[in-house]
Design a protein around this motif. Structure first.
Motif, PDB file in Angstrom:
ATOM      1  N   LEU A  10      34.965   9.313  -1.744  1.00 17.91           N
ATOM      2  CA  LEU A  10      33.803   9.204  -0.861  1.00 17.91           C
ATOM      3  C   LEU A  10      33.837  10.258   0.241  1.00 17.91           C
ATOM      4  N   SER A  11      32.671  10.500   0.800  1.00 20.28           N
ATOM      5  CA  SER A  11      32.536  11.550   1.804  1.00 20.28           C
ATOM      6  C   SER A  11      33.154  11.127   3.138  1.00 20.28           C
ATOM      7  N   GLU A  12      33.961  12.021   3.700  1.00 20.68           N
ATOM      8  CA  GLU A  12      34.477  11.842   5.053  1.00 20.68           C
ATOM      9  C   GLU A  12      34.687  13.224   5.647  1.00 20.68           C
ATOM     10  N   ARG A  13      34.264  13.382   6.896  1.00 24.26           N
ATOM     11  CA  ARG A  13      34.432  14.675   7.566  1.00 24.26           C
ATOM     12  C   ARG A  13      34.789  14.414   9.017  1.00 24.26           C
ATOM     13  N   ASP A  14      35.908  14.941   9.425  1.00 22.20           N
ATOM     14  CA  ASP A  14      36.388  14.789  10.801  1.00 22.20           C
ATOM     15  C   ASP A  14      36.429  13.314  11.221  1.00 22.20           C
ATOM     16  N   GLY A  15      36.834  12.477  10.256  1.00 19.48           N
ATOM     17  CA  GLY A  15      36.954  11.044  10.537  1.00 19.48           C
ATOM     18  C   GLY A  15      35.649  10.281  10.514  1.00 19.48           C
ATOM     19  N   LEU A  16      34.554  10.969  10.245  1.00 13.71           N
ATOM     20  CA  LEU A  16      33.238  10.331  10.236  1.00 13.71           C
ATOM     21  C   LEU A  16      32.812  10.079   8.794  1.00 13.71           C
ATOM     22  N   GLN A  17      32.550   8.818   8.463  1.00 11.76           N
ATOM     23  CA  GLN A  17      32.148   8.440   7.116  1.00 11.76           C
ATOM     24  C   GLN A  17      30.661   8.119   7.083  1.00 11.76           C
ATOM     25  N   LEU A  18      30.001   8.574   6.044  1.00 13.17           N
ATOM     26  CA  LEU A  18      28.597   8.231   5.858  1.00 13.17           C
ATOM     27  C   LEU A  18      28.436   6.719   5.707  1.00 13.17           C
ATOM     28  N   PRO A  19      27.293   6.167   6.135  1.00 11.37           N
ATOM     29  CA  PRO A  19      27.028   4.751   5.880  1.00 11.37           C
ATOM     30  C   PRO A  19      27.139   4.443   4.392  1.00 11.37           C
ATOM     31  N   ARG A  20      27.650   3.245   4.091  1.00 11.97           N
ATOM     32  CA  ARG A  20      27.863   2.825   2.709  1.00 11.97           C
ATOM     33  C   ARG A  20      27.111   1.526   2.437  1.00 11.97           C
ATOM     34  N   ILE A  21      26.909   1.255   1.162  1.00 14.78           N
ATOM     35  CA  ILE A  21      26.343  -0.038   0.771  1.00 14.78           C
ATOM     36  C   ILE A  21      27.331  -1.121   1.186  1.00 14.78           C
ATOM     37  N   SER A  22      26.897  -2.010   2.068  1.00 14.03           N
ATOM     38  CA  SER A  22      27.839  -2.965   2.669  1.00 14.03           C
ATOM     39  C   SER A  22      28.378  -3.969   1.660  1.00 14.03           C
ATOM     40  N   ASP A  23      27.607  -4.279   0.613  1.00 14.83           N
ATOM     41  CA  ASP A  23      28.050  -5.256  -0.371  1.00 14.83           C
ATOM     42  C   ASP A  23      28.878  -4.650  -1.495  1.00 14.83           C
ATOM     43  N   TRP A  24      29.068  -3.335  -1.462  1.00 15.75           N
ATOM     44  CA  TRP A  24      29.840  -2.673  -2.528  1.00 15.75           C
ATOM     45  C   TRP A  24      31.285  -3.185  -2.453  1.00 15.75           C
ATOM     46  N   PRO A  25      31.806  -3.833  -3.503  1.00 16.37           N
ATOM     47  CA  PRO A  25      33.150  -4.423  -3.434  1.00 16.37           C
ATOM     48  C   PRO A  25      34.222  -3.384  -3.135  1.00 16.37           C
ATOM     49  N   ILE A  26      35.133  -3.744  -2.259  1.00 16.53           N
ATOM     50  CA  ILE A  26      36.155  -2.804  -1.799  1.00 16.53           C
ATOM     51  C   ILE A  26      37.068  -2.355  -2.935  1.00 16.53           C
ATOM     52  N   ASP A  27      37.283  -3.246  -3.938  1.00 21.69           N
ATOM     53  CA  ASP A  27      38.207  -2.890  -5.013  1.00 21.69           C
ATOM     54  C   ASP A  27      37.610  -1.891  -6.000  1.00 21.69           C
ATOM     55  N   ILE A  28      36.301  -1.675  -5.938  1.00 25.22           N
ATOM     56  CA  ILE A  28      35.680  -0.648  -6.784  1.00 25.22           C
ATOM     57  C   ILE A  28      34.903   0.355  -5.924  1.00 25.22           C
ATOM     58  N   LEU A  29      35.365   0.528  -4.688  1.00 24.29           N
ATOM     59  CA  LEU A  29      34.673   1.413  -3.765  1.00 24.29           C
ATOM     60  C   LEU A  29      34.611   2.848  -4.282  1.00 24.29           C
ATOM     61  N   ASN A  30      35.606   3.248  -5.073  1.00 24.91           N
ATOM     62  CA  ASN A  30      35.658   4.613  -5.577  1.00 24.91           C
ATOM     63  C   ASN A  30      35.077   4.758  -6.982  1.00 24.91           C
ATOM     64  N   CYS A  31      34.380   3.724  -7.441  1.00 17.90           N
ATOM     65  CA  CYS A  31      33.677   3.832  -8.723  1.00 17.90           C
ATOM     66  C   CYS A  31      32.328   4.530  -8.522  1.00 17.90           C
ATOM     67  N   ALA A  32      31.941   5.278  -9.523  1.00 13.33           N
ATOM     68  CA  ALA A  32      30.633   5.929  -9.536  1.00 13.33           C
ATOM     69  C   ALA A  32      30.121   5.925 -10.967  1.00 13.33           C
ATOM     70  N   GLU A  33      28.815   5.823 -11.109  1.00 13.08           N
ATOM     71  CA  GLU A  33      28.217   5.845 -12.444  1.00 13.08           C
ATOM     72  C   GLU A  33      27.280   7.034 -12.567  1.00 13.08           C
ATOM     73  N   TYR A  34      27.305   7.663 -13.769  1.00  8.44           N
ATOM     74  CA  TYR A  34      26.485   8.842 -14.042  1.00  8.44           C
ATOM     75  C   TYR A  34      25.729   8.651 -15.361  1.00  8.44           C
ATOM     76  N   PRO A  35      24.715   7.805 -15.351  1.00  7.16           N
ATOM     77  CA  PRO A  35      23.963   7.540 -16.582  1.00  7.16           C
ATOM     78  C   PRO A  35      22.818   8.515 -16.794  1.00  7.16           C
ATOM     79  N   VAL A  36      22.395   8.608 -18.045  1.00  4.85           N
ATOM     80  CA  VAL A  36      21.192   9.347 -18.434  1.00  4.85           C
ATOM     81  C   VAL A  36      20.202   8.351 -19.014  1.00  4.85           C
TER      82      VAL A  36
END
Length: 401
Positions: free
Chosen positions: A265-291
């Motif tokens: 996930l994006s972080e710059r100088d300790g500042l993180q972009l807002p995230r989906i609050s309900d996104w489960p922490i255990d799959i926080l680094n999951c991403a999907e790329y469907p067509v």
């Protein structure tokens, strides 16, 4: 196929198409003519694209108010409008009188859409309003002529998120039903309080990309579907979303893609972009790329959502339109300018790296020695799925000949 003229005889080429539908270990890819022939390009428009939901634009690209925006959809002149009630429509961009193209550039409609030939006028909802001198000079009506029967010819259109879709054949399932395998999958990330409409566009040009590539649109789809090339073409992307942590997913016959379990996930100088609050922490680094077949790519992450749709320009040229969206209005604040631009720069770099690949494959389709190629039974699973899907459309036509 006549390799000199590029003419296609689907009956004669039935064997080549059937090879693409075989199990992956036995299959060959689509024949070269599917990527270089003008006739195949029109078949793509009317069947492969036309029988499904094809993306043709972004709602956020339309200026405020009543608007008429012309587009060229694989040779078809179409017109996107927003009416006085804010509803989006798509019409054939031709006057009902003599077939004159109505609108040549995006226009704010303060009154009516006027034909430049004989001044017939239309509302932005397509209704024909006036027909000057229809019955002779000074006579604007004729007995038996019903204006309500001669409005602009509508194209079936629906909206998903910020995307404008059309279905030329008028018989596809509703768009929400078509998208349901995806939206159901995304519930695991978004929870009950969110949907993709919580990802908002931002007034930042860096998050709006347009890339022109000298390739057939199908090659762009094939490239997006596979992660096989990541270590070789995208070493930077592979460093934070490595190929070994990607897996293929078939959501439905018309939707396939990949899941990455190690997206950073994006972080710059300790500042993180807002995230989906309900996104489960255990799959926080999951991403999907469907067509979504035929022409829409998605990338969903806890802190961003991107969409890319393909605009075929010719058999050998495609325009890729990309928009990146962020979580809520807070993400649009100036504090996050650098974060957003870092993401936009990273994705722009990835998409630009793909240009060499798809253009190289397009050049290869001119080779008389290339017969569709072979597939890796593991790494090319989704590419083969797409070839099979396209081949079935062509074979339906060969059967009806």
């Amino acid at each position: 196929m006549n390799t000199v003229t590029g003419d296609v005889n689907l009956s004669d080429d039935k064997v080549a198409l059937e090879l693409a539908t075989l199990p992956i270990a036995e299959a060959r890819g689509l024949p070269n003519w599917a990527y270089i022939s003008e006739q195949a390009y029109k078949l793509d428009r009317d069947t492969v694209m036309g029988q499904h939901w094809a993306c043709v634009g972004f709602v956020s690209d339309l200026p405020n108010g009543q608007i008429a925006k012309p587009i060229n959809h694989m040779g078809l002149p179409l017109l996107i409008t927003r009416d006085k009630f804010g509803e989006i429509h798509v019409f054939h961009n031709v006057c009902s009188h003599r077939g004159m193209k109505l609108v040549s550039e995006t226009t704010e409609v303060r009154g009516m859409i006027r034909c430049p030939y004989h001044s017939w006028t239309y509302q932005t909802d397509g209704e024909l309003k006036s027909t000057p001198h229809l019955g002779g000079y000074g006579h604007h009506q004729v007995d038996g002529f019903k204006h309500c029967e001669h409005g602009l010819k509508a194209v079936r259109a629906e909206i998903f998120h910020d995307l404008i879709y059309i279905n030329l054949s008028n018989d596809a399932a509703p768009l929400a039903e078509t998208m349901k395998p995806l939206t159901d999958s995304w519930k695991q990330y978004l929870g009950d309080n969110y949907d993709v409409n919580n990802f908002l566009p931002v007034p930042d040009e860096s998050c709006s990309l347009t890339i022109e590539v000298e390739c057939n649109w199908k090659l762009a789809v094939e490239n997006y579907l596979e992660s096989y090339h990541l270590p070789f073409v995208h070493p930077t992307l592979n460093s934070y979303s490595p190929v070994q942590d990607h897996r293929n997913v078939t959501y439905a016959e018309h939707i396939t893609g990949q899941i990455s379990t190690k997206y950073t996930l994006s972080e710059r100088d300790g500042l993180q972009l807002p995230r989906i609050s309900d996104w489960p922490i255990d799959i926080l680094n999951c991403a999907e790329y469907p067509v979504l077949y035929p022409n829409t790519f998605f990338g969903i992450h806890a802190d961003q959502f991107f969409v890319q749709y393909l605009e075929p320009i010719s058999p050998t040229r495609t325009r890729e339109h990309v928009r990146i969206y962020f979580v809520g209005e807070g993400a649009t604040q100036s504090d996050f300018d650098d974060n957003r631009r870092d993401i936009a720069k990273a994705w722009s770099g990835v998409f630009q790296e793909d240009v060499m690949v798809v253009e190289g494959m397009q050049s290869g389709r001119e080779s008389t020695s290339y017969d569709g190629g072979k597939f890796s039974p593991v790494m090319d699973e989704l590419t083969h799925h797409f070839h099979r899907w396209v081949s079935h459309h062509y074979l339906q036509l060969s059967t009806s000949d």
